[in-house]
Write a protein that holds these residues in place. Sequence first.
Motif, short mmCIF file in Angstrom:
data_model
loop_
_atom_site.label_atom_id
_atom_site.label_comp_id
_atom_site.label_asym_id
_atom_site.label_seq_id
_atom_site.Cartn_x
_atom_site.Cartn_y
_atom_site.Cartn_z
N SER A 1 57.57 39.67 30.89
CA SER A 1 56.23 39.13 30.65
C SER A 1 55.45 38.96 31.95
O SER A 1 54.25 39.24 32.02
N LEU A 2 56.14 38.51 32.99
CA LEU A 2 55.47 38.35 34.29
C LEU A 2 54.99 39.69 34.84
O LEU A 2 53.88 39.79 35.40
N SER A 3 55.79 40.73 34.67
CA SER A 3 55.39 42.06 35.14
C SER A 3 54.19 42.58 34.36
O SER A 3 53.28 43.17 34.94
N ALA A 4 54.19 42.37 33.03
CA ALA A 4 53.08 42.85 32.22
C ALA A 4 51.77 42.16 32.59
O ALA A 4 50.74 42.82 32.80
N CYS A 5 51.80 40.84 32.69
CA CYS A 5 50.57 40.11 33.03
C CYS A 5 50.10 40.44 34.45
O CYS A 5 48.89 40.56 34.70
N SER A 6 51.04 40.59 35.37
CA SER A 6 50.65 40.91 36.74
C SER A 6 50.08 42.32 36.84
O SER A 6 49.13 42.56 37.60
N LEU A 7 50.64 43.26 36.10
CA LEU A 7 50.11 44.63 36.10
C LEU A 7 48.70 44.68 35.55
O LEU A 7 47.81 45.35 36.11
N TYR A 8 48.48 43.95 34.45
CA TYR A 8 47.14 43.92 33.85
C TYR A 8 46.14 43.23 34.80
O TYR A 8 45.00 43.70 34.97
N ALA A 9 46.56 42.14 35.44
CA ALA A 9 45.67 41.45 36.37
C ALA A 9 45.38 42.30 37.61
O ALA A 9 44.26 42.28 38.15
N HIS A 10 46.37 43.06 38.07
CA HIS A 10 46.15 43.94 39.22
C HIS A 10 45.10 45.00 38.89
O HIS A 10 44.24 45.33 39.74
N ARG A 11 45.14 45.53 37.68
CA ARG A 11 44.14 46.54 37.30
C ARG A 11 42.74 45.91 37.24
O ARG A 11 41.76 46.53 37.68
N ILE A 12 42.64 44.70 36.74
CA ILE A 12 41.33 44.04 36.66
C ILE A 12 40.77 43.77 38.05
O ILE A 12 39.59 44.05 38.34
N THR A 13 41.58 43.22 38.92
CA THR A 13 41.10 42.89 40.27
C THR A 13 40.78 44.14 41.09
O THR A 13 39.83 44.14 41.88
N SER A 14 41.58 45.18 40.93
CA SER A 14 41.30 46.41 41.69
C SER A 14 39.99 47.04 41.25
O SER A 14 39.24 47.57 42.09
N GLU A 15 39.68 46.99 39.97
CA GLU A 15 38.39 47.51 39.50
C GLU A 15 37.23 46.59 39.89
O GLU A 15 36.13 47.06 40.18
N PHE A 16 37.48 45.28 39.92
CA PHE A 16 36.40 44.35 40.23
C PHE A 16 35.98 44.46 41.69
O PHE A 16 34.77 44.37 42.01
N PHE A 17 36.93 44.63 42.59
CA PHE A 17 36.60 44.69 44.02
C PHE A 17 36.41 46.11 44.52
O PHE A 17 36.24 46.30 45.74
N ASP A 18 36.41 47.08 43.65
CA ASP A 18 36.18 48.46 44.05
C ASP A 18 34.67 48.73 44.07
O ASP A 18 34.02 48.70 43.02
N PRO A 19 34.07 49.01 45.22
CA PRO A 19 32.61 49.24 45.25
C PRO A 19 32.21 50.56 44.60
O PRO A 19 31.04 50.72 44.22
N MET A 20 33.14 51.47 44.42
CA MET A 20 32.83 52.75 43.80
C MET A 20 32.95 52.72 42.28
O MET A 20 32.60 53.70 41.62
N TYR A 21 33.43 51.62 41.73
CA TYR A 21 33.59 51.51 40.28
C TYR A 21 32.27 51.00 39.70
O TYR A 21 31.84 49.88 39.98
N VAL A 22 31.63 51.83 38.87
CA VAL A 22 30.29 51.52 38.37
C VAL A 22 30.29 51.07 36.92
O VAL A 22 29.24 50.69 36.39
N ALA A 23 31.43 51.09 36.25
CA ALA A 23 31.48 50.68 34.85
C ALA A 23 31.50 49.15 34.75
O ALA A 23 31.36 48.44 35.75
N GLN A 24 31.65 48.67 33.51
CA GLN A 24 31.68 47.23 33.28
C GLN A 24 32.88 46.60 33.98
O GLN A 24 34.02 47.04 33.83
N LYS A 25 32.62 45.56 34.76
CA LYS A 25 33.68 44.88 35.48
C LYS A 25 34.06 43.61 34.74
O LYS A 25 33.21 42.89 34.23
N TYR A 26 35.35 43.34 34.71
CA TYR A 26 35.89 42.21 33.98
C TYR A 26 36.56 41.23 34.94
O TYR A 26 36.83 41.55 36.09
N GLU A 27 36.83 40.05 34.40
CA GLU A 27 37.56 39.02 35.12
C GLU A 27 38.82 38.65 34.35
O GLU A 27 39.02 39.07 33.22
N LEU A 28 39.66 37.85 34.99
CA LEU A 28 40.92 37.45 34.36
C LEU A 28 40.66 36.54 33.17
O LEU A 28 39.90 35.57 33.26
N GLY A 29 41.33 36.87 32.05
CA GLY A 29 41.17 36.07 30.85
C GLY A 29 42.22 34.98 30.73
O GLY A 29 43.20 34.91 31.49
N VAL A 30 42.05 34.13 29.73
CA VAL A 30 42.95 33.00 29.55
C VAL A 30 44.33 33.45 29.10
O VAL A 30 45.34 32.77 29.35
#
Length: 239
Positions: free
Chosen positions: A131-160
């Motif tokens: 479970s820790l690996s799954a949540c961390s993998l999903y959060a890593h994808r969200i943060t990498s897209e959020f802080f990527d200046p070349m990513y122009v699609a909808q950016k998300y944040e960490l959910g509850v």
Amino acid sequence: MSDMVTEILAFILTTSGWVLISSTIPTDYWKVSSLDGTVITTATYWSNLWKACVTDSTGVSNCKDFPSMLALDGYIQACRGLMIAAVCLGFFGAVFALVGMKCTKIGGSDQSKARMACFAGVNFILSGLCSLSACSLYAHRITSEFFDPMYVAQKYELGVALFIGWAGSILCVLGGGIFCFSVVDSSTRSRTGYAYGGPASTSHVSSHPRGHAQPMSQRPPPKYSSSSRAQHFDKNAYV
């Protein structure tokens, strides 16, 4: 008594963590994003492992299920597999824990119950790690897209849901470790409890009954005095 209390505490922790992990899978807000207007939030975008939805300011949600599993992104497939594995491992861990705990009357001897309790702890630790690996993998994808200046699609944040999954993972790992530690501690104390620390006895009592001769291998060597040795040499002096 202390071992029993420790196992009950570990079972409460692991069961609570397993319930949190199980509730994380259908939870809606794995990632969330909102569009703010001048006064109110006009729309909220959120997504989980199964669908993507948008909720307007009136509270009406429009959702779209993900297409075929083969068309999904790799990280979503990995998170699904890890979360399902975590739930299955936690279920088997709970079953083995109920059988292996000292407060239950099933499971056979104390040695077999200790093995089952240790195996339950290992299952809970693996469940928490999945479970820790799954949540961390999903959060890593969200943060990498959020802080990527070349990513122009909808950016998300960490959910509850991610925080619930992390909390459940920590509880499972902690409770599983307590299970394993309690079994090792009890086995160590049982071994040291039978150790004899008294001084060795210096007296020797013969185990042979009275009237029975000892075998030749156990008989002590004969003792000859000086006079008998002299007589022996006198007899054989002129031979």
